[in-house]
Design a protein around this motif. Sequence first.
Motif, PDB file in Angstrom:
ATOM      1  N   ARG A 298       0.826  -1.206   0.000  1.00 33.96           N
ATOM      2  CA  ARG A 298       0.000   0.000   0.000  1.00 33.96           C
ATOM      3  C   ARG A 298       0.869   1.269   0.000  1.00 33.96           C
ATOM      4  O   ARG A 298       0.607   2.236  -0.699  1.00 33.96           O
ATOM      5  N   LYS A 299       1.940   1.242   0.814  1.00 33.62           N
ATOM      6  CA  LYS A 299       2.704   2.483   0.990  1.00 33.62           C
ATOM      7  C   LYS A 299       3.873   2.649   0.026  1.00 33.62           C
ATOM      8  O   LYS A 299       4.327   3.754  -0.208  1.00 33.62           O
ATOM      9  N   ASP A 300       4.424   1.539  -0.481  1.00 38.16           N
ATOM     10  CA  ASP A 300       5.696   1.632  -1.202  1.00 38.16           C
ATOM     11  C   ASP A 300       5.588   1.192  -2.654  1.00 38.16           C
ATOM     12  O   ASP A 300       5.620   0.000  -2.940  1.00 38.16           O
ATOM     13  N   PRO A 301       5.502   2.155  -3.568  1.00 32.13           N
ATOM     14  CA  PRO A 301       5.399   1.774  -4.976  1.00 32.13           C
ATOM     15  C   PRO A 301       6.571   0.914  -5.423  1.00 32.13           C
ATOM     16  O   PRO A 301       6.444   0.091  -6.326  1.00 32.13           O
ATOM     17  N   GLU A 302       7.728   1.075  -4.763  1.00 27.51           N
ATOM     18  CA  GLU A 302       8.925   0.329  -5.178  1.00 27.51           C
ATOM     19  C   GLU A 302       8.843  -1.153  -4.855  1.00 27.51           C
ATOM     20  O   GLU A 302       9.736  -1.916  -5.215  1.00 27.51           O
ATOM     21  N   LEU A 303       7.773  -1.582  -4.178  1.00 25.78           N
ATOM     22  CA  LEU A 303       7.626  -3.019  -3.923  1.00 25.78           C
ATOM     23  C   LEU A 303       7.182  -3.746  -5.201  1.00 25.78           C
ATOM     24  O   LEU A 303       7.502  -4.912  -5.410  1.00 25.78           O
ATOM     25  N   ALA A 304       6.438  -3.033  -6.046  1.00 26.99           N
ATOM     26  CA  ALA A 304       5.913  -3.671  -7.264  1.00 26.99           C
ATOM     27  C   ALA A 304       6.997  -3.764  -8.327  1.00 26.99           C
ATOM     28  O   ALA A 304       7.707  -2.800  -8.586  1.00 26.99           O
ATOM     29  N   LEU A 305       7.113  -4.922  -8.950  1.00 26.11           N
ATOM     30  CA  LEU A 305       8.178  -5.094  -9.947  1.00 26.11           C
ATOM     31  C   LEU A 305       7.987  -4.194 -11.161  1.00 26.11           C
ATOM     32  O   LEU A 305       8.968  -3.731 -11.749  1.00 26.11           O
ATOM     33  N   ASP A 306       6.744  -3.920 -11.549  1.00 24.08           N
ATOM     34  CA  ASP A 306       6.569  -3.107 -12.758  1.00 24.08           C
ATOM     35  C   ASP A 306       6.998  -1.652 -12.538  1.00 24.08           C
ATOM     36  O   ASP A 306       7.269  -0.926 -13.474  1.00 24.08           O
ATOM     37  N   PHE A 307       7.108  -1.245 -11.265  1.00 20.73           N
ATOM     38  CA  PHE A 307       7.617   0.098 -10.941  1.00 20.73           C
ATOM     39  C   PHE A 307       8.982   0.327 -11.607  1.00 20.73           C
ATOM     40  O   PHE A 307       9.243   1.385 -12.175  1.00 20.73           O
ATOM     41  N   TYR A 308       9.845  -0.698 -11.558  1.00 17.56           N
ATOM     42  CA  TYR A 308      11.219  -0.521 -12.031  1.00 17.56           C
ATOM     43  C   TYR A 308      11.272  -0.331 -13.542  1.00 17.56           C
ATOM     44  O   TYR A 308      12.065   0.442 -14.055  1.00 17.56           O
ATOM     45  N   TYR A 309      10.406  -1.035 -14.225  1.00 18.88           N
ATOM     46  CA  TYR A 309      10.398  -0.860 -15.673  1.00 18.88           C
ATOM     47  C   TYR A 309       9.836   0.510 -16.048  1.00 18.88           C
ATOM     48  O   TYR A 309      10.420   1.243 -16.848  1.00 18.88           O
ATOM     49  N   ARG A 310       8.711   0.831 -15.409  1.00 19.55           N
ATOM     50  CA  ARG A 310       8.062   2.109 -15.714  1.00 19.55           C
ATOM     51  C   ARG A 310       8.995   3.291 -15.463  1.00 19.55           C
ATOM     52  O   ARG A 310       9.120   4.209 -16.265  1.00 19.55           O
ATOM     53  N   GLU A 311       9.650   3.267 -14.324  1.00 11.24           N
ATOM     54  CA  GLU A 311      10.518   4.387 -13.957  1.00 11.24           C
ATOM     55  C   GLU A 311      11.837   4.375 -14.726  1.00 11.24           C
ATOM     56  O   GLU A 311      12.599   5.332 -14.663  1.00 11.24           O
ATOM     57  N   GLY A 312      12.137   3.276 -15.376  1.00  9.04           N
ATOM     58  CA  GLY A 312      13.356   3.214 -16.175  1.00  9.04           C
ATOM     59  C   GLY A 312      14.595   2.787 -15.414  1.00  9.04           C
ATOM     60  O   GLY A 312      15.705   3.208 -15.747  1.00  9.04           O
ATOM     61  N   TYR A 313      14.419   1.969 -14.381  1.00  4.48           N
ATOM     62  CA  TYR A 313      15.612   1.411 -13.716  1.00  4.48           C
ATOM     63  C   TYR A 313      16.202   0.342 -14.626  1.00  4.48           C
ATOM     64  O   TYR A 313      15.483  -0.550 -15.060  1.00  4.48           O
ATOM     65  N   PRO A 314      17.486   0.403 -14.899  1.00  5.78           N
ATOM     66  CA  PRO A 314      18.074  -0.626 -15.756  1.00  5.78           C
ATOM     67  C   PRO A 314      18.014  -1.994 -15.079  1.00  5.78           C
ATOM     68  O   PRO A 314      18.314  -2.107 -13.892  1.00  5.78           O
ATOM     69  N   VAL A 315      17.612  -2.974 -15.838  1.00  2.00           N
ATOM     70  CA  VAL A 315      17.511  -4.332 -15.302  1.00  2.00           C
ATOM     71  C   VAL A 315      18.823  -4.788 -14.635  1.00  2.00           C
ATOM     72  O   VAL A 315      18.809  -5.270 -13.501  1.00  2.00           O
ATOM     73  N   PRO A 316      19.976  -4.623 -15.293  1.00  2.00           N
ATOM     74  CA  PRO A 316      21.191  -5.110 -14.640  1.00  2.00           C
ATOM     75  C   PRO A 316      21.469  -4.403 -13.317  1.00  2.00           C
ATOM     76  O   PRO A 316      22.053  -4.994 -12.416  1.00  2.00           O
ATOM     77  N   ALA A 317      21.022  -3.152 -13.203  1.00  2.00           N
ATOM     78  CA  ALA A 317      21.250  -2.426 -11.949  1.00  2.00           C
ATOM     79  C   ALA A 317      20.381  -2.992 -10.834  1.00  2.00           C
ATOM     80  O   ALA A 317      20.829  -3.166  -9.701  1.00  2.00           O
ATOM     81  N   VAL A 318      19.127  -3.285 -11.152  1.00  2.11           N
ATOM     82  CA  VAL A 318      18.239  -3.840 -10.124  1.00  2.11           C
ATOM     83  C   VAL A 318      18.792  -5.190  -9.659  1.00  2.11           C
ATOM     84  O   VAL A 318      18.889  -5.465  -8.459  1.00  2.11           O
ATOM     85  N   LEU A 319      19.201  -6.010 -10.627  1.00  2.00           N
ATOM     86  CA  LEU A 319      19.732  -7.336 -10.265  1.00  2.00           C
ATOM     87  C   LEU A 319      21.007  -7.181  -9.431  1.00  2.00           C
ATOM     88  O   LEU A 319      21.209  -7.852  -8.423  1.00  2.00           O
ATOM     89  N   GLU A 320      21.834  -6.271  -9.867  1.00  2.00           N
ATOM     90  CA  GLU A 320      23.099  -6.073  -9.173  1.00  2.00           C
ATOM     91  C   GLU A 320      22.857  -5.557  -7.754  1.00  2.00           C
ATOM     92  O   GLU A 320      23.502  -5.990  -6.798  1.00  2.00           O
ATOM     93  N   TYR A 321      21.907  -4.652  -7.612  1.00  2.00           N
ATOM     94  CA  TYR A 321      21.617  -4.142  -6.277  1.00  2.00           C
ATOM     95  C   TYR A 321      21.049  -5.245  -5.383  1.00  2.00           C
ATOM     96  O   TYR A 321      21.428  -5.381  -4.209  1.00  2.00           O
ATOM     97  N   LEU A 322      20.146  -6.048  -5.940  1.00  2.00           N
ATOM     98  CA  LEU A 322      19.605  -7.150  -5.134  1.00  2.00           C
ATOM     99  C   LEU A 322      20.731  -8.093  -4.713  1.00  2.00           C
ATOM    100  O   LEU A 322      20.734  -8.619  -3.604  1.00  2.00           O
ATOM    101  N   MET A 323      21.698  -8.274  -5.594  1.00  2.00           N
ATOM    102  CA  MET A 323      22.820  -9.152  -5.252  1.00  2.00           C
ATOM    103  C   MET A 323      23.632  -8.562  -4.098  1.00  2.00           C
ATOM    104  O   MET A 323      24.097  -9.310  -3.238  1.00  2.00           O
ATOM    105  N   THR A 324      23.742  -7.248  -4.031  1.00  5.99           N
ATOM    106  CA  THR A 324      24.462  -6.661  -2.889  1.00  5.99           C
ATOM    107  C   THR A 324      23.689  -6.928  -1.591  1.00  5.99           C
ATOM    108  O   THR A 324      24.282  -7.069  -0.530  1.00  5.99           O
ATOM    109  N   LEU A 325      22.353  -6.985  -1.701  1.00  4.22           N
ATOM    110  CA  LEU A 325      21.572  -7.288  -0.499  1.00  4.22           C
ATOM    111  C   LEU A 325      21.654  -8.776  -0.149  1.00  4.22           C
ATOM    112  O   LEU A 325      21.579  -9.163   1.011  1.00  4.22           O
ATOM    113  N   LEU A 326      21.814  -9.607  -1.169  1.00  2.71           N
ATOM    114  CA  LEU A 326      21.800 -11.057  -0.947  1.00  2.71           C
ATOM    115  C   LEU A 326      23.118 -11.588  -0.418  1.00  2.71           C
ATOM    116  O   LEU A 326      23.138 -12.474   0.428  1.00  2.71           O
ATOM    117  N   ASN A 327      24.206 -11.066  -0.962  1.00  7.11           N
ATOM    118  CA  ASN A 327      25.520 -11.590  -0.547  1.00  7.11           C
ATOM    119  C   ASN A 327      26.390 -10.460  -0.045  1.00  7.11           C
ATOM    120  O   ASN A 327      26.750  -9.536  -0.797  1.00  7.11           O
TER     121      ASN A 327
END
Length: 550
Positions: A298-327
Motif C-alpha cells: 500500500r505504501k511503497d510503490p517500489e515493492l511492485a516489480l513493474d515500478f522498475y520498468y516504468r521508472e526506467g531502472y536498468p535491469v542489470p542495476a536492479v539485479l546487481e543491487y539485489l545481489m548486494t543485499l543477498l551476498n
Amino acid sequence: MDYNHLAELLFPHIRQTPEEVEARYPKRALPEGAKVTRMGPSPTGFMHLGNLFGALVDERLAHQSGGVFYLRIEDTDKKREVEGGVETILKAFASFGLHFDEGATLQGDSGAYGPYRQSRRAEIYQAFVKSLVQRGMAYPCFCTEEELAQAHAQQEAAKENFGYYGKYAVWRDRPMEDIEAELQKGTPYVIRFRSEGSIENKVRHEDLVKGKMEVTENDQDVVILKSDGIPTYHFAHVVDDHLMGTTVVVRGEEWLATLPVHLQLFRAMGWKAPKYAHTAQLMKIDPETGGKRKLSKRKDPELALDFYYREGYPVPAVLEYLMTLLNSNFEEWRRANPDAPMDDFPFSTKKMSGSGALFDIEKLRDVSKNVISRMPAGTAYDYIAQWSADNDPDFHKLFTRDPAFSKAYLAIGRGGKKPRKDLALWSDAKPYMDFMFDELFQPDYTLPQNVSADDAKAILADFAGVFDENDTPEGFFDKMKAIAAAHGFAADTKAFKQDPGQYKGAVGDVSMVVRIAVAGRQNAPDLQTVMGILGRARVLERLRRAEAAL
Ligand code: GLU
C-alpha cells in the motif's frame, strides 16, 4: 475402521496409484551437486520485489551448479487469482532476464516434470491423499466454519493453543456411520492429515540461510485437501517438490512457521525433504518515522516489480543491487572485478543474512549510475530506445531518428577510469540530452553575474568567427583563452585568482557563455565534442540565436 472402504467412498474416481504417479517422474539425471530450484508464484496479478529477490537466489543456485531452475504456477487459491495473472508472472521474470529451464509458459508446459500449474495436478494430489486415507493417515473433516470459529473462541477463553488438535480434532476418530451419514447428505468436507506429533517434541532443522535451529513438532491435523479437491499449499509443496525433484526450496521466511508441517508430511510420505533457504524480509527505513519496517504494498510503490520498468531502472542495476543485499561480499567482489558479468560472482547462501535485508532506493540509484556508466554507448542506446518506445514515444522518435547521433552523444565521457555518471534511470536520458534536439531545445540564456550582455554578444561573435567543429577540446580551449584575453577576462584561472580586481572574470566565464548559447544551459558534457556532434550549421545557428536574444 475399514480405511480402504473409506478411501473408495472419498475417491472413487482415482484409479492411479502413487507408484504409477511416481513412475512418471523419474529421478533427474544431473551431475553430482547440481541443484534443482523453482519459483512457485501465485497468479495474483501482483509481482513484487520479494519474488525477484528469491528468484535470483533460485536462478544462481541452479545455474551455478549446472542444475535446473523451473517455474511452477501455484494457483490453488482461486480467490486470489486474477485474469492474466500467469502472463504477469512470465512477463515480469522475462523482463528481468531470468530464464527458466522448464515450467509453465504461455503456450503451455515445457519440460518433462509437469503439469507445471497446480490446478492441473488435482488427480496427482488426490492419488496420494487416497493412499494416505487407505493407511489411516488422513481423514475427512466435515466441520463448518461456524464450528471451527466456536472452537477458536473456546480456545481463546481457555488460553489454549489455537487449531485442530486433541479434543478439538472432532472428526479424527469418528465412526464410519457418522462419515457416511455426512457424505450421504452431501456435506462439504476437507481432508486432514492425522498428526502423530506433539508440541513437547523438537525437530532439528538446518536452514541454508537461518542456520541450525530447533522447531516445535506439529500436533495439528492440518488440512491437506480443500473441499474443492484442490490441495493446500502444504500438501502441494510436498508432493510437487518431491515429484519434480527440487533439491533446494528458496522461499520467504514467513513459511518457517509451517515448516514443521512440511517436514512432518515429507516424513509421513517416506520422502526425503529438500534443503530449505528461508530468505529474510525486505525492509526499508520509513521516511516518516525513521524506523525500519517491511516494504508495504500500500505504501511503497517500489515493492511492485513493474515500478522498475516504468521508472526506467536498468535491469542489470536492479539485479546487481539485489545481489548486494543477498551476498555481503558482492560489493567487494564488484570493486575487484568492475567489468566482469554478474554471473561470474560465486554466489553462496552462506553469505546471506538471516535478518531483514534493508532496501534503499537511493543506493539502487547509485548502483544504477555505476552500471550505466560501465555500459558501452550502444548498449545504453538500445536500453533507452526500448524504454522510451514504451514510456515516452515522443522522445523515442527523436532519440532514434539518427542512432549514430544519439550514440555519439551517449559516448561522451564513457570508458576510462572515471566515466561520467549522468544517468541513473533511462528516464534521465531525456533531460540529459534534450538540448541536442532542436525540437526540445528551450534555452535559458541566464548569464553568469560578472558577464554583461554586451560582453557575451562580443564573445559569441568572436567565437562564431573562429569555430571549427574539427578542433580538439584543447584547441577549443585555446580559442577560449584568446577570446578571454581580448575582452578583459583572464586567460589563466590562476592569474585571475591572484588578482581578481584586474579582470572581468576568467576564461571559464567565457566558455560558459558559449555553453549557454549552444546547450541553452550551464551544464553539459564536453562542449567541443557536443558541437562536433551537433554539426557546424546548427552550432552557428545557435550562436546567432543567442546573440540576438541577449
Ligand atoms: N506460492 C507460494 C507463494 O506465493 C510459494 C512459496 C514457495 O516458494 O514455496 O508465496
